[in-house]
Design an enzyme around this catalytic site. Structure first.
Site, PDB file in Angstrom:
ATOM      1  CG  HIS A   1      10.654 -19.674 -10.231  1.00  0.00           C
ATOM      2  ND1 HIS A   1      10.797 -21.036 -10.269  1.00  0.00           N
ATOM      3  CD2 HIS A   1       9.323 -19.442 -10.352  1.00  0.00           C
ATOM      4  CE1 HIS A   1       9.603 -21.600 -10.414  1.00  0.00           C
ATOM      5  NE2 HIS A   1       8.686 -20.658 -10.459  1.00  0.00           N
TER       6      HIS A   1
ATOM      7  CG  ASP B   1      14.219 -17.716 -14.918  1.00  0.00           C
ATOM      8  OD1 ASP B   1      13.409 -17.691 -15.863  1.00  0.00           O
ATOM      9  OD2 ASP B   1      13.898 -18.048 -13.763  1.00  0.00           O
TER      10      ASP B   1
ATOM     11  CE  LYS C   1       6.251 -19.168 -16.061  1.00  0.00           C
ATOM     12  NZ  LYS C   1       5.287 -19.241 -14.981  1.00  0.00           N
TER      13      LYS C   1
HETATM   14  N1  PLP Z   1      11.409 -18.731 -13.554  1.00  0.00           N
HETATM   15  C1  PLP Z   1      10.481 -17.796 -13.331  1.00  0.00           C
HETATM   16  C2  PLP Z   1      10.905 -16.395 -13.089  1.00  0.00           C
HETATM   17  C3  PLP Z   1       9.126 -18.147 -13.318  1.00  0.00           C
HETATM   18  O1  PLP Z   1       8.208 -17.217 -13.066  1.00  0.00           O
HETATM   19  C4  PLP Z   1       8.773 -19.497 -13.560  1.00  0.00           C
HETATM   20  C5  PLP Z   1       7.359 -19.920 -13.503  1.00  0.00           C
HETATM   21  O2  PLP Z   1       6.555 -19.393 -12.767  1.00  0.00           O
HETATM   22  C6  PLP Z   1       9.785 -20.426 -13.808  1.00  0.00           C
HETATM   23  C7  PLP Z   1      11.088 -20.004 -13.801  1.00  0.00           C
HETATM   24  C8  PLP Z   1       9.475 -21.868 -14.071  1.00  0.00           C
HETATM   25  O3  PLP Z   1       8.772 -22.028 -15.245  1.00  0.00           O
HETATM   26  P1  PLP Z   1       8.154 -23.437 -15.658  1.00  0.00           P
HETATM   27  O4  PLP Z   1       7.341 -23.896 -14.475  1.00  0.00           O
HETATM   28  O5  PLP Z   1       7.336 -23.157 -16.848  1.00  0.00           O
HETATM   29  O6  PLP Z   1       9.309 -24.359 -15.918  1.00  0.00           O
END
Ligand code: PLP
Length: 409
Positions: free
Chosen positions: A121, A198, A224
């Site tokens: 991500h 992550d 989430k």
């Molecule tokens: N990493 C992964 C794998 C994700 O799916 C997400 C959100 O979709 C994030 C990081 C980022 O999360 P946040 O926007 O809650 O900081």
């Protein structure tokens, strides 16, 4: 697991969207919240609200107890050794940025390496790009196999004695791949590197034990996992966090302040500058209670069943491409495209039928390029989804295909 009884606890699910009962298949973006979480936050604001760590009055101590009590729940949930290892953040993004801005900049120098994968991500990619630029470190990628997985052998080949940090997504938000982070952590440690995980897409759906994984840092988001937005966690091993400098300065995080010098509070507060997200912490604590009551193993098994069923139903639709590994190796989400129909059109048509899915690049543009697409559709499952939801999705996709087939033809 009684899904109907669980669904009863989620008020938002009981509504019609565009005259159809809502089918919510976008939990990987943000999950819905059970009544217990909503009530816990309401109760906090109605009867306990005050600032933390400062008031000597009753509400101040109730707010502090609620805030620090939630931290203990999180510690137990992750099986961390100490609450000092649990840092509240705004979410996964902020947690990863903290490691990249503080730890990476302190340990990396010219020619050192930071190892990630192309499936990350953007939140687990751009902070490392920036850290590499600032320190002269090199960003290296463990290559992907044809099905989007990574192998331990490739990890071993990519990590070297110049590697200072390995940062990998536990469960991919696009491919549903579950990465062998425990095994990769062992490789990273052999070379003296730290392992960052992550956990945005694993923590809501499976049991996570940070001591068993032996990761050095682990990041996730409350929203989430049935909790509120605006709250997340960075777990870090105490000995590493102790050596790290804060990146936000001001109230709450200081010990002694003089005109030209200041000192910081002890862990975990030195990383929590400013008035914290108190109601968010309370909500996250309630979300953890909810998830533990249902049981993470039961949640994982339920989603696995739904994803396997969805895989079967969607692969029966001619012209559909499903990305990532087969149903046995994936977490509870399905990313796909239908030939000649843009994923945004798919999502728009589904919305007219009351079905919420995600379409776009899923904050993973390099992975989209690797897949050779500009965007995909994604259906993601959670504790409150049913086989009937999957049937509604598959039937609606058949109709979408027919509709666009006629329109194109
Ligand atoms: N990493 C992964 C794998 C994700 O799916 C997400 C959100 O979709 C994030 C990081 C980022 O999360 P946040 O926007 O809650 O900081």
């Amino acid at each position: 697991m009684n899904v109907n009884a669980i669904r009863e606890q989620f008020p938002i699910l009981h509504q019609h969207i565009n005259e159809h009962p809502l089918v919510y298949l976008d939990s990987a973006a943000s999950s819905q919240k059970p009544r217990s979480v909503i009530d816990a936050m309401k109760k906090y604001y109605e009867s306990d609200n005050a600032n933390v760590h400062r008031g000597v009055h009753t509400l101040g101590s109730r707010a502090t107890d609620a805030y620090e009590g939630a931290r203990e729940k999180i510690r137990a949930f992750l099986n961390a050794k100490s609450v000092q290892e649990i840092i509240y953040t705004r979410g996964t993004t902020t947690a990863l940025n903290l490691v990249a801005a503080s730890y990476a900049r302190a340990v990396c120098g010219e020619g050192d390496e930071i190892v990630i994968t192309p499936m990350e991500h953007h939140s687990n990619l751009i902070p490392w790009q920036q850290a590499a630029k600032a320190t002269g470190a090199v960003l290296k990628y463990i290559p992907l196999q044809a099905d989007g997985t990574i192998t331990l052998e490739d990890a071993q080949r990519t990590i070297t004695d110049r590697t200072k940090i390995v940062s990998i997504v536990h469960v991919s938000n696009v491919l549903g791949v579950i990465n062998p982070v425990k095994e990769i952590a062992a490789v990273a440690h052999r070379y003296g590197a730290v392992m960052v995980v992550d956990g945005a897409q694993s923590t809501p759906h499976m049991k996570v034990d940070v001591q068993d994984l032996d990761c050095d840092f682990f990041a996730f988001s409350g929203h989430k996992m049935c909790g509120p937005t605006g709250i997340g966690v960075l777990y870090g091993k105490k000995e590493l966090l102790e050596k790290m400098e804060p990146i936000e300065f001001g109230g709450e995080m200081i010990d002694f302040v003089d005109l030209y010098e200041s000192t910081w509070k002890e862990l975990p507060w030195k990383f929590e500058g400013g008035t914290p997200i108190i109601a968010g912490a309370v909500g996250l604590g309630a979300a953890i209670d909810f998830l533990q009551e249902v049981g993470l193993d039961a949640i994982e098994a339920h989603e696995h069943k739904l994803a396997s069923y969805a895989y079967e139903r969607l692969s029966a639709i001619a012209g559909t491409t499903i990305y990532g590994p087969g149903p046995r190796e994936r977490a509870g989400l399905i990313t796909f495209n239908i030939e000649d129909v843009h994923p945004h059109d798919v999502a728009t048509v589904l919305d007219t039928k009351g079905i919420a899915i995600r379409a776009g690049h899923h904050c993973a543009q390099p992975l989209m390029r690797w897949l050779n697409v500009s965007a995909t559709a994604r259906a993601s499952f959670y504790v409150y989804n049913t086989e009937e939801d999957v049937d509604r999705l598959a039937d609606a996709l058949h109709q979408t295909k027919e509709f666009f087939g006629h329109a194109i033809g």
